[in-house]
Structures are given as structure tokens and as C-alpha cells.
Scaffold this active site. Structure first.
Site, mmCIF file in Angstrom:
data_model
loop_
_atom_site.group_PDB
_atom_site.id
_atom_site.type_symbol
_atom_site.label_atom_id
_atom_site.label_comp_id
_atom_site.label_asym_id
_atom_site.label_seq_id
_atom_site.Cartn_x
_atom_site.Cartn_y
_atom_site.Cartn_z
ATOM 1 N N ARG A 232 -13.268 -4.368 -13.193
ATOM 2 C CA ARG A 232 -12.886 -3.030 -12.769
ATOM 3 C C ARG A 232 -12.214 -2.265 -13.904
ATOM 4 O O ARG A 232 -11.491 -2.846 -14.710
ATOM 5 C CB ARG A 232 -11.925 -3.082 -11.574
ATOM 6 C CG ARG A 232 -12.503 -3.740 -10.341
ATOM 7 C CD ARG A 232 -11.537 -3.731 -9.170
ATOM 8 N NE ARG A 232 -12.029 -4.520 -8.060
ATOM 9 C CZ ARG A 232 -11.383 -4.702 -6.913
ATOM 10 N NH1 ARG A 232 -10.194 -4.151 -6.739
ATOM 11 N NH2 ARG A 232 -11.913 -5.430 -5.945
ATOM 12 N N ARG B 236 -2.787 -6.005 -13.036
ATOM 13 C CA ARG B 236 -3.855 -4.998 -13.187
ATOM 14 C C ARG B 236 -4.645 -5.308 -14.452
ATOM 15 O O ARG B 236 -4.218 -4.961 -15.552
ATOM 16 C CB ARG B 236 -3.275 -3.589 -13.244
ATOM 17 C CG ARG B 236 -2.798 -3.063 -11.901
ATOM 18 C CD ARG B 236 -2.576 -1.561 -11.941
ATOM 19 N NE ARG B 236 -2.189 -1.042 -10.648
ATOM 20 C CZ ARG B 236 -3.037 -0.669 -9.683
ATOM 21 N NH1 ARG B 236 -4.327 -0.774 -9.895
ATOM 22 N NH2 ARG B 236 -2.600 -0.198 -8.535
ATOM 23 N N GLU C 102 0.272 -6.032 -3.348
ATOM 24 C CA GLU C 102 -0.980 -6.360 -2.667
ATOM 25 C C GLU C 102 -1.666 -7.571 -3.283
ATOM 26 O O GLU C 102 -1.804 -7.677 -4.494
ATOM 27 C CB GLU C 102 -1.937 -5.162 -2.735
ATOM 28 C CG GLU C 102 -3.273 -5.424 -2.064
ATOM 29 C CD GLU C 102 -4.349 -4.431 -2.454
ATOM 30 O OE1 GLU C 102 -5.536 -4.793 -2.348
ATOM 31 O OE2 GLU C 102 -4.018 -3.310 -2.901
ATOM 32 N N SER D 86 -6.839 -7.432 0.784
ATOM 33 C CA SER D 86 -7.135 -6.265 1.601
ATOM 34 C C SER D 86 -8.283 -6.633 2.521
ATOM 35 O O SER D 86 -9.360 -7.014 2.053
ATOM 36 C CB SER D 86 -7.523 -5.076 0.703
ATOM 37 O OG SER D 86 -7.610 -3.887 1.444
ATOM 38 N N ARG E 155 -3.442 -12.743 -9.078
ATOM 39 C CA ARG E 155 -2.188 -12.336 -8.433
ATOM 40 C C ARG E 155 -1.543 -13.508 -7.702
ATOM 41 O O ARG E 155 -0.319 -13.594 -7.624
ATOM 42 C CB ARG E 155 -2.445 -11.166 -7.481
ATOM 43 C CG ARG E 155 -2.850 -9.896 -8.218
ATOM 44 C CD ARG E 155 -2.848 -8.675 -7.328
ATOM 45 N NE ARG E 155 -3.147 -7.471 -8.111
ATOM 46 C CZ ARG E 155 -2.889 -6.239 -7.724
ATOM 47 N NH1 ARG E 155 -2.309 -6.028 -6.553
ATOM 48 N NH2 ARG E 155 -3.187 -5.204 -8.495
#
Length: 429
Positions: free
Chosen positions: A264, A279, A351, A354, A394
């Protein structure tokens, strides 16, 4: 993708939903294209009826000796053929423009999705676990981006040398921990009824259009000169496995999972988000995807959230569950729960998963239907769901920070020890 008929019949509701989502919606353009499409269809059908009538009459006229009238009818048939072709072209042009318009319109939020502007309006559903009080234990917790390099399990400088910023280089027990987490997550999900798939890390444009990444989010994707894209999530592949197919309702729900690397264009903010594992441009993730009947999909969403929570609970990581409001909802989702893990470096929750019900939005784009002859004729669109189970990087960051010891070592969660070859503590290498 929203259904044209639904939009036509519910324009006020659609406009309100898009306003709640802060999404642009050109109602006038939709009406203009829809009217043009319907007018062209009406003309096509009228001309086809006229052609059919004339076709039947020609033979009769010839039998009755009315050759001149039959010839006039034949000439009209040629004109009708050209007129039909013209209106067919107009219909196809309107169809294409409508499809292009609706491909960029997000899903309708579910009735149970809270209305709100942004992440500050996301209600908390529940919490699990209690964050450690490091001060009470007599030492100050370190961030994973500091502790990892000190232990020799992360090497951010060489990652930049090899690629660029926002990439990760793991070494020794860091690499082993990444692999252990992937295997642990996949094994846990398959033990709970998910079928595992090993998917390509690249997808074509049609596949990415099916799940909603294209055309709207093309700038966020890495792509090749040959028209392939690096996938941002295994959701893309797992959801499109049945693209263009009609499933047997007796087989639903289908529960799939799979590990893939994910790519991403993460923007993020300057500072700490550019360090560590939060990130990055490339990361590992184990994804869950479900195909469900419409009347079962929201129950399937709750069980998917429970499956993601199960991973965190087995790892002993404190977390909370929030329900995303309309202003924070993802493009394809009708309802989403986020799981946020406690990270001492942020002194808050971040987060890590999701889980979304996309209703028939993706199925309509990818043309995924099911048959259930006992309840209805023909076929209908399935509902698709997806959820992180979990984001591996994460999860590693959360383990490093939450399981760190006063001497700088990291205790390995009990469930991971067998996957770590019996290693119980990670020390400097």
C-alpha cells in the site's frame, strides 16, 4: 456497486447516505443518464415490436398479391434495423456512463451503522484485557522501533538501504516471530472452520474492480507496466475466487482465509508513524473472507469479529472493539468493526483488524450469485464479508511492546512458543 433500480427508487435515501459518508453524489447526473437509458430502451422495444409486426405482415401481403405494399414494408424493415442500432448504441453509452458513475459511489451504510463525521464519533463496543502498568513494575516501556533494533531483530537502516523508508527488515528471531505469527493465525482460523488458500500477490484490474479498489483508489496501489497490481490485501483475491459464478445456497456460508504480503501507498503522518511496523508499504496479513446469504450476513459479521478477537485473546494482548461511523466507513463496507490493540508507545489503542460486511456491493461488481430453489427462483447476489485476522506486523509490534521485560528482553506469548521452536524469551542477538 449499488443497484441502478435501488438508486432510482430511493434517491433521497441514497443522497442522505452519501452525505453521511461525506461522499460526492451527483444525483442530477444519475437521473440524466438513467432517463437516457430508459428512453433508449423504450425506443428499442417499440421498434422491435414494429419490426416483428411488419415481418409477419410481409408474407401475408405477398400471398394476397400486394407486392408493392410488401416491398414498402421491407424498406421500412431496413430503416428500423438502422434505427434500432442507433438506439442500442445510445443505450450502451448510457449503460457505460451509469456503470462508471456507480463504480465510484460507495456502499450504503447499514441501518445499524452509527451516523458520525469521523473517527472521533466511533462508539466503543467493548474492551478486553488490562494494559500493563510498567511504572509499577519499576521501568519505562520502550517503543518497538527502539527495542527491536537493540535486540537485533529489526534493522530499519538496512531496510532503507535495500528499498526505501516505510519498509521493514527483520532478522534472527524477529524473522522467526513473523513466520510464527503467520502460521499461528492460519492454523487457528482453519481450526475454526476456515478453508485456507494460497493466493497470488498480484491481481488484474478486473479483480481489483470487483472488491472496490478500482477505479477510485488506483493512486494508492503499486502496479506493473503489464496491467497487474500488487494486492493491498488478500481480501481482493479471496473475494474474487468465485467471481462470475453462481454458488449453491446449500454450501453457504463459505469461510475462507489466507496469508499474503500486502502492498500500500501509506501516507500517514510525519514522525513516529514513519518508524517501526505501524505504517509501511509492505506488510504481512492473514485475511478472513466469507460468502453468506443476505439474511445471515450480519450474524456472520459478529462471528468474524469473534474470530479476530480470539487471536488477540490467545496472545494475551489488550484490545478494544469500536463500530465505525458513517464518516469513517470504508468504501465497500455497509458496517465495520475495528479491533484496536493497546500499544504503550502510543499510550492508546491502534487498529489491528477491520471486519466488514459489504452486503451485495462487491458481489454485484464481481457478479457472484447463489441459488436457493427452496426459497426463490433464479439467482441472487451473495453478501461478502472480510476481516483482518490479523495484520502481522502490528501484532508483532504489540507483542514486542506489551511483553517487554525490565532487562530489555521480550517474553514470547505461550501460544507462540511451539512456533518459535521452543524459544520462550527473545534476548539481544
Amino acid at each position: 456497486m449499488l443497484d441502478v433500480k435501488f438508486v432510482r427508487d430511493n434517491q433521497e435515501a441514497v443522497a442522505q447516505a452519501m452525505e453521511n459518508r461525506h461522499a460526492s453524489w451527483d444525483a442530477a447526473r444519475f437521473s440524466e443518464l438513467d432517463e437516457a437509458r430508459r428512453a433508449a430502451i423504450a425506443q428499442e422495444e417499440a421498434l422491435q415490436n414494429e419490426r416483428n409486426t411488419l415481418s409477419k405482415s410481409i408474407g401475408k401481403l405477398m400471398q394476397e398479391g400486394n407486392a408493392a405494399e410488401a416491398e414498402t414494408a421491407k424498406e421500412r424493415m431496413h430503416v428500423i434495423r438502422e434505427e434500432i442500432a442507433a438506439f442500442t448504441a445510445k443505450r450502451k453509452e448510457a449503460d457505460a456512463a451509469l456503470a462508471e458513475l456507480l463504480l465510484r459511489v460507495p456502499n450504503m451504510p447499514s441501518d445499524t451503522t452509527p451516523v458520525g463525521d469521523d473517527e472521533n464519533d466511533n462508539p466503543e463496543v467493548r474492551r478486553w484485557g488490562t494494559p500493563r502498568d510498567f511504572a509499577a513494575e519499576g521501568f519505562e516501556a520502550q517503543a518497538h522501533w527502539d527495542l527491536g533494533p537493540e535486540l537485533g531483530i529489526m534493522d530499519p537502516d538496512r531496510a532503507v538501504k535495500l528499498a526505501a523508508s516505510r519498509f521493514v527488515l527483520l532478522g534472527g528471531l524477529g524473522a522467526r516471530l513473523e513466520r510464527a505469527l503467520i502460521n499461528f493465525m492460519a492454523d487457528t482460523h482453519t481450526s475454526r472452520g476456515y478453508k485456507e488458500w494460497w493466493c497470488p500477490a498480484m491481481a488484474n484490474a478486473e479483480t481489483l474492480t470487483g472488491t472496490g479498489q478500482l477505479p477510485k483508489f488506483e493512486e494508492d496501489l503499486f502496479h506493473t507496466t503489464e496491467g497487474l497490481y500488487l494486492i493491498p490485501t488478500a481480501e481482493v483475491q479471496l473475494t474474487n475466487i468465485h467471481a462470475g459464478e453462481v454458488l449453491d445456497g446449500k454450501d453457504l456460508p463459505l469461510h475462507y482465509c489466507g496469508y499474503t504480503p500486502c502492498f500500500r501507498e501509506e501516507a500517514g503522518s510525519a514522525g513516529r508513524d514513519t518508524r517501526g511496523l505501524i505504517r509501511v508499504h509492505q506488510f504481512d496479513k492473514v485475511e478472513m473472507v466469507k460468502y453468506a446469504k443476505p439474511d445471515e450476513s450480519f450474524d456472520e459479521l459478529e462471528s468474524m469479529v469473534a474470530d479476530a478477537e480470539n487471536i488477540l485473546q490467545l496472545l494475551g494482548l489488550p484490545y478494544r472493539v469500536i463500530c465505525l461511523c458513517t464518516g469513517d466507513l470504508g468504501f465497500s463496507a455497509a458496517k465495520t468493526y475495528d479491533l484496536e490493540v493497546w500499544l504503550p508507545s502510543y499510550n492508546g489503542y491502534k487498529e489491528i483488524s477491520s471486519c466488514s460486511n459489504c452486503t451485495d456491493f462487491q458481489a454485484r461488481r464481481a457478479n457472484i450469485k447463489y441459488r436457493d430453489p427452496e426459497n426463490f427462483k433464479g439467482s441472487r447476489y451473495v453478501h461478502t464479508l472480510n476481516g483482518s485476522g490479523l495484520a502481522v506486523g502490528r501484532t508483532m509490534a504489540a507483542i514486542i511492546e506489551n511483553y517487554q521485560q525490565a532487562d530489555g528482553s521480550i517474553k514470547v506469548p505461550d501460544v507462540l512458543v511451539p512456533y518459535m521452536g521452543g524459544v520462550e524469551v527473545i534476548t539481544a542477538q
